[in-house]
Design a protein around this motif. Structure first.
Motif, PDB file in Angstrom:
ATOM      1  N   SER A 206      38.241   6.910 -46.937  1.00  0.00           N
ATOM      2  CA  SER A 206      38.942   5.592 -46.095  1.00  0.00           C
ATOM      3  C   SER A 206      40.150   6.229 -45.549  1.00  0.00           C
ATOM      4  N   ALA A 207      40.188   7.566 -45.054  1.00  0.00           N
ATOM      5  CA  ALA A 207      41.036   8.204 -44.278  1.00  0.00           C
ATOM      6  C   ALA A 207      40.927   7.557 -42.854  1.00  0.00           C
ATOM      7  N   ALA A 208      42.254   7.649 -42.102  1.00  0.00           N
ATOM      8  CA  ALA A 208      42.273   7.161 -40.909  1.00  0.00           C
ATOM      9  C   ALA A 208      41.518   8.044 -39.878  1.00  0.00           C
ATOM     10  N   GLU A 209      41.104   7.331 -38.728  1.00  0.00           N
ATOM     11  CA  GLU A 209      40.011   8.148 -38.089  1.00  0.00           C
ATOM     12  C   GLU A 209      40.604   9.615 -37.184  1.00  0.00           C
ATOM     13  N   HIS A 210      41.942   9.458 -37.039  1.00  0.00           N
ATOM     14  CA  HIS A 210      42.700  10.605 -36.772  1.00  0.00           C
ATOM     15  C   HIS A 210      42.645  11.630 -37.670  1.00  0.00           C
ATOM     16  N   GLU A 211      42.605  11.416 -39.047  1.00  0.00           N
ATOM     17  CA  GLU A 211      42.570  12.355 -40.045  1.00  0.00           C
ATOM     18  C   GLU A 211      41.201  12.806 -40.368  1.00  0.00           C
ATOM     19  N   VAL A 212      40.376  12.128 -40.201  1.00  0.00           N
ATOM     20  CA  VAL A 212      38.684  12.497 -40.606  1.00  0.00           C
ATOM     21  C   VAL A 212      38.423  13.906 -39.859  1.00  0.00           C
ATOM     22  N   ALA A 213      38.835  14.111 -38.720  1.00  0.00           N
ATOM     23  CA  ALA A 213      38.384  15.287 -37.717  1.00  0.00           C
ATOM     24  C   ALA A 213      39.068  16.684 -38.636  1.00  0.00           C
ATOM     25  N   ALA A 214      40.183  16.375 -39.121  1.00  0.00           N
ATOM     26  CA  ALA A 214      40.872  17.551 -39.943  1.00  0.00           C
ATOM     27  C   ALA A 214      39.989  17.683 -41.042  1.00  0.00           C
TER      28      ALA A 214
ATOM     29  N   GLY B 170      21.178   9.290 -52.468  1.00  0.00           N
ATOM     30  CA  GLY B 170      22.281  10.025 -51.882  1.00  0.00           C
ATOM     31  C   GLY B 170      23.600  10.065 -52.890  1.00  0.00           C
ATOM     32  N   VAL B 171      24.353  10.881 -52.451  1.00  0.00           N
ATOM     33  CA  VAL B 171      25.644  10.891 -53.190  1.00  0.00           C
ATOM     34  C   VAL B 171      26.547  10.344 -52.325  1.00  0.00           C
ATOM     35  N   LEU B 172      27.778   9.576 -52.729  1.00  0.00           N
ATOM     36  CA  LEU B 172      28.683   9.349 -51.821  1.00  0.00           C
ATOM     37  C   LEU B 172      30.045   9.919 -52.430  1.00  0.00           C
ATOM     38  N   PHE B 173      30.680  10.640 -51.348  1.00  0.00           N
ATOM     39  CA  PHE B 173      31.958  11.400 -51.823  1.00  0.00           C
ATOM     40  C   PHE B 173      33.269  10.841 -51.340  1.00  0.00           C
ATOM     41  N   ASP B 174      34.083  10.743 -52.205  1.00  0.00           N
ATOM     42  CA  ASP B 174      35.436  10.295 -51.787  1.00  0.00           C
ATOM     43  C   ASP B 174      35.864  11.932 -51.193  1.00  0.00           C
ATOM     44  N   VAL B 175      36.812  11.941 -50.394  1.00  0.00           N
ATOM     45  CA  VAL B 175      37.418  13.293 -49.928  1.00  0.00           C
ATOM     46  C   VAL B 175      38.741  13.721 -50.438  1.00  0.00           C
ATOM     47  N   ASP B 176      39.615  13.003 -49.928  1.00  0.00           N
ATOM     48  CA  ASP B 176      40.907  13.259 -50.486  1.00  0.00           C
ATOM     49  C   ASP B 176      41.147  13.498 -51.792  1.00  0.00           C
ATOM     50  N   GLY B 177      41.529  14.658 -52.204  1.00  0.00           N
ATOM     51  CA  GLY B 177      41.685  15.028 -53.909  1.00  0.00           C
ATOM     52  C   GLY B 177      40.343  14.940 -54.596  1.00  0.00           C
ATOM     53  N   THR B 178      39.126  14.882 -54.046  1.00  0.00           N
ATOM     54  CA  THR B 178      37.802  14.933 -54.401  1.00  0.00           C
ATOM     55  C   THR B 178      37.340  16.118 -53.995  1.00  0.00           C
ATOM     56  N   LEU B 179      37.205  16.387 -52.684  1.00  0.00           N
ATOM     57  CA  LEU B 179      36.575  17.514 -51.942  1.00  0.00           C
ATOM     58  C   LEU B 179      37.773  18.606 -51.572  1.00  0.00           C
ATOM     59  N   ILE B 180      38.596  17.965 -50.992  1.00  0.00           N
ATOM     60  CA  ILE B 180      39.801  18.749 -50.300  1.00  0.00           C
ATOM     61  C   ILE B 180      41.190  18.495 -50.987  1.00  0.00           C
TER      62      ILE B 180
END
Length: 225
Positions: A112-120, A8-18
């Motif tokens: 490692s975004a907060a749960e309330h940010e993950v949905a966004a 598999g590939v693990l992706f950071d999200v903030d700044g990496t995908l968005i």
């Protein structure tokens, strides 16, 4: 239990995908300014990728009075939330996720975004059909550069460190992956230079998800399987 037959590939999200790195920078700058902490934006930007606890230690010093930390985090969260409906994936980020899934790889958002940010973040990507696992800050005792969120991502996805690659945009991502001997592919789209990412130990550095997608067949991801 780990599935030794899957990669598999693990992706950071903030700044990496968005494209959120500078939104976080501005939100922290304003939250700190409101609390009479004058911290240059350049210093804040270089700390993005750490969890809020380590970020505040890094910017304000570990010996400070921490009584105001909760208010600083709340202020940052409120300011950052104003951008949620406008969050935008970086170039071809969703295509990259789909290409990895098409190769039979598990796609894991090790954020490692907060749960309330993950949905966004998930709404901005609109790729839940190819995403296997998503973490949040609630899954880690310590934030990056500690490797806790990557450990959680492995545990939840059933993958092992020997059969994954991590994709991130900050030196903190590279450091966290290195503690688990996971190869880290760096993306410069979060504002950290190619030289800094390579110097931190990234096995390769690309400009953004589009560049990684274009070079996917020759990347570390292609060696999985």
């Amino acid at each position: 239990m780990p599935d030794d037959n899957r990669c598999g590939v693990l992706f950071d999200v903030d700044g990496t995908l968005i494209d959120t790195t500078y939104l976080h920078t501005v939100s922290w700058w304003e939250a700190l300014r409101q609390a009479d902490h004058q911290v240059p934006m350049a210093s804040i930007h270089r700390a993005i990728g750490m969890g809020s606890d380590k970020l505040l230690d890094h910017l304000l010093g570990p010996e400070r009075d921490r009584d105001g930390d909760g208010r600083l985090r709340d202020s940052h969260d409120a300011l950052y939330a104003e951008y949620w409906e406008r969050l935008t994936p970086l170039p071809r980020a969703v295509d990259l996720l789909r290409a990895c899934a098409a190769r039979g790889l598990r796609v894991v958002l090790a954020t490692s975004a907060a749960e309330h940010e993950v949905a966004a973040l998930r709404a901005a990507l609109a790729a839940d059909d190819v995403i296997d696992t998503v973490t949040s800050s609630a899954d880690a005792r310590e934030s990056k550069p500690a490797p806790d969120i990557l450990v959680a991502a492995l545990d939840q996805s059933g993958l092992t460190a020997e059969r994954v690659v991590f994709v991130g945009d900050s030196v903190w991502d590279v450091a966290a992956a290195g503690k688990l001997d996971i190869p880290c592919v760096g993306l410069a789209c979060g504002g950290t230079s190619r030289a800094e990412l390579a110097g931190a130990g990234a096995v390769a550095v690309y400009d953004d998800p589009a560049a990684l997608l274009d070079g996917l067949g020759d990347s570390a991801i292609a060696t999985l399987g």
